[in-house]
Scaffold this active site. Structure first.
Site, PDB file in Angstrom:
ATOM      1  N   TYR A  62       0.215  -1.064  -0.525  1.00 44.19           N
ATOM      2  CA  TYR A  62       0.084   0.320   0.004  1.00 44.19           C
ATOM      3  C   TYR A  62       0.780   1.298   0.179  1.00 44.19           C
ATOM      4  CZ  TYR A  62       0.792   0.848   5.081  1.00 44.19           C
ATOM      5  OH  TYR A  62       1.940   1.243   5.966  1.00 44.19           O
ATOM      6  N   GLU A  94      12.395   2.438  14.336  1.00 43.42           N
ATOM      7  CA  GLU A  94      11.511   2.718  13.593  1.00 43.42           C
ATOM      8  C   GLU A  94       9.887   3.811  14.537  1.00 43.42           C
ATOM      9  OE1 GLU A  94      10.171   2.691   9.969  1.00 43.42           O
ATOM     10  OE2 GLU A  94       9.689   0.351  10.442  1.00 43.42           O
ATOM     11  N   LYS A 146       6.408  -1.910   1.905  1.00 43.39           N
ATOM     12  CA  LYS A 146       5.431  -1.494   2.468  1.00 43.39           C
ATOM     13  C   LYS A 146       4.167  -2.616   2.643  1.00 43.39           C
ATOM     14  CE  LYS A 146       3.341   2.856   3.488  1.00 43.39           C
ATOM     15  NZ  LYS A 146       3.405   2.668   4.136  1.00 43.39           N
ATOM     16  N   LEU A 191      10.617   1.125   6.800  1.00 49.50           N
ATOM     17  CA  LEU A 191      10.381   1.765   5.659  1.00 49.50           C
ATOM     18  C   LEU A 191      11.664   2.794   5.706  1.00 49.50           C
ATOM     19  CD1 LEU A 191       8.097   1.223   4.250  1.00 49.50           C
ATOM     20  CD2 LEU A 191       6.663   3.103   4.736  1.00 49.50           C
ATOM     21  N   ARG A 222       8.256   4.361  -4.552  1.00 49.03           N
ATOM     22  CA  ARG A 222       8.650   3.377  -3.413  1.00 49.03           C
ATOM     23  C   ARG A 222       7.569   1.932  -3.690  1.00 49.03           C
ATOM     24  NH1 ARG A 222       7.344   4.994   2.579  1.00 49.03           N
ATOM     25  NH2 ARG A 222       5.213   5.815   1.982  1.00 49.03           N
ATOM     26  N   ARG A 244      -7.734 -21.209  -1.916  1.00 51.99           N
ATOM     27  CA  ARG A 244      -5.809 -20.709  -1.244  1.00 51.99           C
ATOM     28  C   ARG A 244      -4.601 -21.411  -1.585  1.00 51.99           C
ATOM     29  NH1 ARG A 244      -3.997 -22.279   4.024  1.00 51.99           N
ATOM     30  NH2 ARG A 244      -3.505 -20.227   5.340  1.00 51.99           N
TER      31      ARG A 244
END
Ligand code: PMP
Length: 285
Positions: free
Chosen positions: A32, A181, A149, A205, A51, A100
Site C-alpha cells: 500500500y 522506527e 510496505k 520503511l 516506492r 487458497r
C-alpha cells in the site's frame, strides 16, 4: 457517500466488493501507499509512486498501471470526493487465484487495485504539533522486510494499543537495543545542530517524508547522522520527532515517562515542520 476506485471503476463505497479468495485478505499478500492531500493537491506523489514500484518489484508483483494513469486516478478521487485536506490510500494485492495456496498464483492472475480517500480537514494544523507527543518504547517484533510496505500491519496495530494502554500517543520499536522506527513513522533525535535517524536498510520503511525532511535539513545547514540510537540517548537528546506522510513532522516530548529537552516541542522540529509543509505545498501536484 464516498466514491472509491476498484479495478478500473469508480464506485460508491458500498458497491466496491473484493473476493474472499483475494490474497490480500487471505495472506496479507498486498502492498500500500498513503499520499497526503493539502489544498486539494497531492504531496510528493512521485516519491510514493517510486516506492510503490519498489514494493511491487520486491514481491514479484506486476505493476497494475502506469504512473501517469495512477496520478489521474488519485486526482479524480480528490475531485469526486471534494477533498481539500486528507489522504489517499492505495492498495495493490496479488488478486484472486480462485483457491487458497501458499505458492504465488499464475502470472496472469489479475491484481486487485483499490484506492479511497479520507478527508481530514485542517490536517496541517494538528494541535499535537503544538503540544508534542508522548511515546513509549516496545520491542520490535515485526518480520525482517520492513522496507517493503506490506499490508501486514498487525504488530504496528498492537504497538498503538500498547501505547494507548500506557497513556501515550505512540510507540517506538527497539531491536538489539536500538530504535528502528515508530509504529507508522520514522524516528529522529536532535543534538545541537545534528539530526540523528536510523540508516536505511531492511529494518525500516524508507519514509518518503524522511527523504524530504533530511534533504531540507541539509539545505538548511543542519548536520544529519544516519545511524542507530538507543532510547537512553533519545531521552537525553535536545529534541525528538517523527515523520510520516500523514503527520508530516511531529515533535516528541516524552519517551518512556522521561521529558525530552524542556518537555515541549523544540525549535528544530518546529522549523523542519514549517519548511516541510511550505516546500511540499509548493511542489504539490
Ligand atoms: N515507518 C513505518 C513503519 C510506516 O508505516 C510509515 C508510514 N507509512 C513510515 C515509516 C513513514 O513513511 P512515509 O513518510 O512514507 O509516510
Amino acid at each position: 457517500m464516498r466514491t472509491v476506485y476498484l479495478n478500473g471503476e469508480y464506485l460508491p463505497e458500498d458497491q466496491a466488493k473484493v473476493s474472499i479468495f483475494d490474497r490480500g485478505f487471505l495472506m496479507s499478500d498486498g502492498i500500500y501507499e498513503v499520499t497526503s492531500v493539502l489544498g486539494g493537491k497531492l504531496i510528493d506523489f512521485d516519491g510514493h509512486a517510486v516506492r510503490l514500484q519498489r514494493s511491487l518489484d520486491a514481491l514479484d508483483m506486476k505493476h497494475p498501471s502506469s504512473k501517469d494513469d495512477l496520478l489521474e486516478v488519485h486526482r479524480e478521487l480528490v475531485r469526486r470526493n471534494d477533498i481539500t485536506d486528507g489522504m489517499i490510500y492505495l492498495q495493490v494485492t496479488r488478486g484472486n487465484p480462485g483457491d487458497r495456496d501458499f505458492a504465488y498464483p499464475p502470472e496472469d492472475t489479475v491484481p486487485t487495485v483499490v484506492l479511497f480517500t479520507q478527508a481530514k480537514p485542517g490536517m496541517a494544523d494538528s494541535p499535537m504539533a503544538k503540544t508534542g507527543m508522548k511515546i513509549i518504547s516496545i520491542e520490535d517484533q515485526r518480520w525482517g522486510r520492513r522496507d517493503i510496505k506490506t499490508v501486514q500491519l498487525l504488530y504496528p496495530s498492537m504497538g498503538k494499543m500498547m501505547a494507548k494502554a500506557a497513556g501515550a500517543d505512540d510507540a517506538w520499536m527497539v531491536e538489539d537495543g536500538h530504535v528502528t522506527e515508530g509504529t507508522s513513522n520514522n524516528a529522529y533525535i536532535v543534538k545541537g545542530n545534528t539530526i540523528v535517524t536510523r540508516h536505511l536498510g531492511n529494518e525500516i520503511l524508507h519514509g518518503i517524508t524522511r527523504a524530504a525532511v533530511l534533504r531540507f535539513a541539509r539545505e538548511a545547514q543542519m548536520k544529519v547522522e544516519e545511524r542507530p540510537f538507543t532510547i537512553v540517548e533519545a531521552q537525553s537528546a535536545d529534541e525528538a520527532f517523527i515523520t510520516s506522510a500523514s503527520t508530516f513532522v511531529m515533535p516528541v516530548v516524552e519517551i518512556d515517562g522521561a521529558a525530552v529537552g524542556q518537555g515541549t516541542p523544540g525549535p528544530v522540529a518546529t522549523r523542519l515542520r514549517e519548511i516541510y509543509l511550505d516546500e511540499s505545498r509548493k511542489a504539490a501536484v
